[in-house]
Each structure stands twice: as C-alpha cells, then as structure tokens.
Design an enzyme around this catalytic site. Structure first.
Site, short mmCIF file in Angstrom:
data_model
loop_
_atom_site.label_atom_id
_atom_site.label_comp_id
_atom_site.label_asym_id
_atom_site.label_seq_id
_atom_site.Cartn_x
_atom_site.Cartn_y
_atom_site.Cartn_z
N ASP A 50 18.86 6.16 16.96
CA ASP A 50 19.37 7.51 17.26
C ASP A 50 18.84 7.96 18.63
OD1 ASP A 50 16.74 7.99 16.55
OD2 ASP A 50 17.18 9.63 15.16
N ASP A 89 20.33 3.13 12.56
CA ASP A 89 19.28 4.14 12.44
C ASP A 89 19.85 5.42 11.80
OD1 ASP A 89 16.74 5.08 12.78
OD2 ASP A 89 16.96 5.53 14.92
N GLU A 187 5.34 3.37 15.58
CA GLU A 187 5.54 3.92 16.93
C GLU A 187 4.33 4.71 17.41
OE1 GLU A 187 9.25 6.03 17.46
OE2 GLU A 187 8.62 6.86 19.38
O1 KIV Z 1 16.02 5.56 17.74
C1 KIV Z 1 15.24 4.70 18.17
O2 KIV Z 1 15.49 4.02 19.16
C2 KIV Z 1 14.00 4.54 17.49
C3 KIV Z 1 12.91 4.04 18.36
C4 KIV Z 1 11.94 5.08 18.57
C5 KIV Z 1 12.44 2.74 17.97
O3 KIV Z 1 13.85 4.84 16.34
#
Ligand code: KIV
Length: 285
Positions: A50, A89, A187
């Site tokens: 996301d 995601d 993270e």
């Molecule tokens: O959305 C994304 O790219 C993530 C990163 C922080 C890994 O969740």
C-alpha cells in the site's frame, strides 16, 4: 523439466531457503513494466504494497488507499510475474472492521493472482490472521513500524528501542506464528531486535530496516532506484538515481521539441511520391 530450470517460488521454497540459510530477496512493485524486470532479475517475493499509495498515487500516507486502487496495481503486477511469489497488501480498513471483511478482501487479492496477502499488526490481529489462514489464504504478518497505525505509534519512528517494546515485538511475532502466518515482515527496529525476533520464531522473517540477521531483506523499489525524491530512509541503499536520469531525459525532450531537433526524418512515417501526386502535392526531390 531441464536441470536448473527456474521454478515458481512457493511458501515451501521460502521455508527451504530459510532452512539452508539462503537470504530471501523481497521488493515492492506497483506496475507491469517494473514487475517484468524484478521477476527477470530473480527477486523471490514481490509485495504490491500500500506504499504504492505514496510512491505512485501521490498520497501523503497510506491511509487513503482503497481496495479498488490496490486491485488495479496488483493486477498489473500479477499479469507480469511468472516466478516470484506475489503478496498483496491489505489496505487500511480492509481487515480491521470485521473478520468477514478481512476474508472477503483477502480473497479479492487471490482472485487477481496473488500467492498471499499481508496485513499489519501483531497479537491484536491474531484472530483475523487465523480466520484468513483457515480460509486457505497464506498470510504474511507485519510488525515493528506499521505505517497504517503511525498516529498511534506517535509518528514514523523506529520501534523496539526499549526492553519492554522489544519484548512486546517478540510476543507479537510469536502470536502471529501461532495464528499460522508463513512469514513476518519486521519494519524499522534496531538490528539486535530484528535478530532477537528472528531467533524466536520458526517462520522466515523479512527485514525492512531491521538489520542483517533477518531471513530476507525488503526495500521499497522507488527508494532503491532513486525514484521518490520526497524522502529516503536511512536504511536504504540507493542503486541508481532514476529521478536524475528521467529529469534529464524530460528536459532534453523539451529542448529538442522547442529547437526542432526532434522529430527528424528517421522518426517520420512515409507516403510514396505517387500517392502524393494523386492528391495534387508537388513533390520536390
Ligand atoms: O506497503 C509497503 O510497501 C509495506 C512496506 C513498508 C514493506 O508494507
């Protein structure tokens, strides 16, 4: 099948890589041409994050990103990828309201060709993770700095810097493993905390600013190719400066069109002398 022929990455592949200590490579992606290149380069996991809300859609945070936007970006990526394991995601509020919503929205990612989904949170999302896994969908956990709850975390800050918060992260990782995740993204935590979490779970860990001891590494593709001028986190190594390359190309194009340097005859389509004569054009050699 020929020896050495490349195979599609699966959950089993990732477990085997972890077992033999082979680092897992992981990158974000949000579009078809980049996905073709990442797949060709041999990336093991591609996340349609996301974060695309910020890097390609221009939002200030990931919070406004919708399921519809994620499905468009994800479909572009899955159309390109043959070998990498693709993770969709779950955007903000696509899994927090009810377990039913969470399963339905996870299913939408799978229907457009994902191999798994990712959602943010530790122990607090344990029941949701369990239910999605029970529905037959592989889930990647995400702990540490979880951007969808940045206001609750007091901003985009490194997590796990105190003994209590580091211990809580280990408990979160264990809760996710117990709920059935196949891997955990960690993270922005100190390197030693990334190692501690990795040692306390048996599923592969993927670090984003979590040191060198996680089972794999992820970065946001726009950060590593220098294509997001607004912000670059400390933990990113930049491999090229696409911003500079593209800006120079765009400026040259402007100059060329203004000066008449482009287009030149090699860029023209042609029509024969005979056809031109039929419409009364006098052709000068
Ligand atoms: O959305 C994304 O790219 C993530 C990163 C922080 C890994 O969740």
């Amino acid at each position: 099948m020929e020896k050495g022929e490349r195979k599609k990455v699966t959950v089993a592949t990732l477990y085997k890589m972890e077992e033999r200590g082979e680092k897992i490579t992981f990158l974000t992606c949000y579009d078809y041409p980049t996905a073709l290149l990442e797949d060709e380069a041999g990336i093991d996991i591609i996340l349609v994050g996301d974060s695309g809300g910020m890097t390609v859609l221009g939002y200030e945070t990931t919070l406004p990103v919708t399921m519809e936007e994620m499905i468009i970006l994800t479909s572009a990526v899955t159309r390109a990828v043959k070998y990498a394991f693709v993770v969709g995601d779950m955007p903000y509020m696509s899994y927090q309201i009810s377990i039913e919503d969470a399963i339905r929205n996870s299913g939408r990612f799978m229907a457009v060709g994902c191999d798994a989904i990712k959602l943010e949170g530790g122990a607090r999302v344990q029941d949701t993770v369990r239910a999605i896994v029970k529905a037959g969908i592989p889930v990647m956990g995400h702990i540490g700095l979880t951007p969808q709850s940045y206001t609750q975390l007091g901003g985009f800050k490194v997590q796990g810097k105190t003994a209590d918060s580091a211990k809580a992260l280990v408990e979160d990782a264990k809760a996710l493993e117990d709920a059935g995740v196949f891997s955990i993204l960690i993270e922005c935590v100190p390197a030693k905390v990334g190692k501690l979490i990795t040692e306390n779970v048996s599923v592969p860990t993927l670090g984003l600013g979590a040191g060198a001891d996680t089972d794999g590494q992820i970065v946001i593709v726009h950060d590593m190719i220098g294509f997001f001028a607004k912000f670059r986190p400390k933990f990113v190594k930049q491999y090229c400066n696409l911003t500079e390359i593209l800006l120079n190309a765009f400026k040259s194009y402007v100059e060329d069109v203004k000066s008449g340097e482009f287009p030149k005859p090699e860029h023209f389509y042609k029509i024969s002398k005979e056809e031109l004569e039929k419409i009364g054009v006098i052709v000068k050699e």
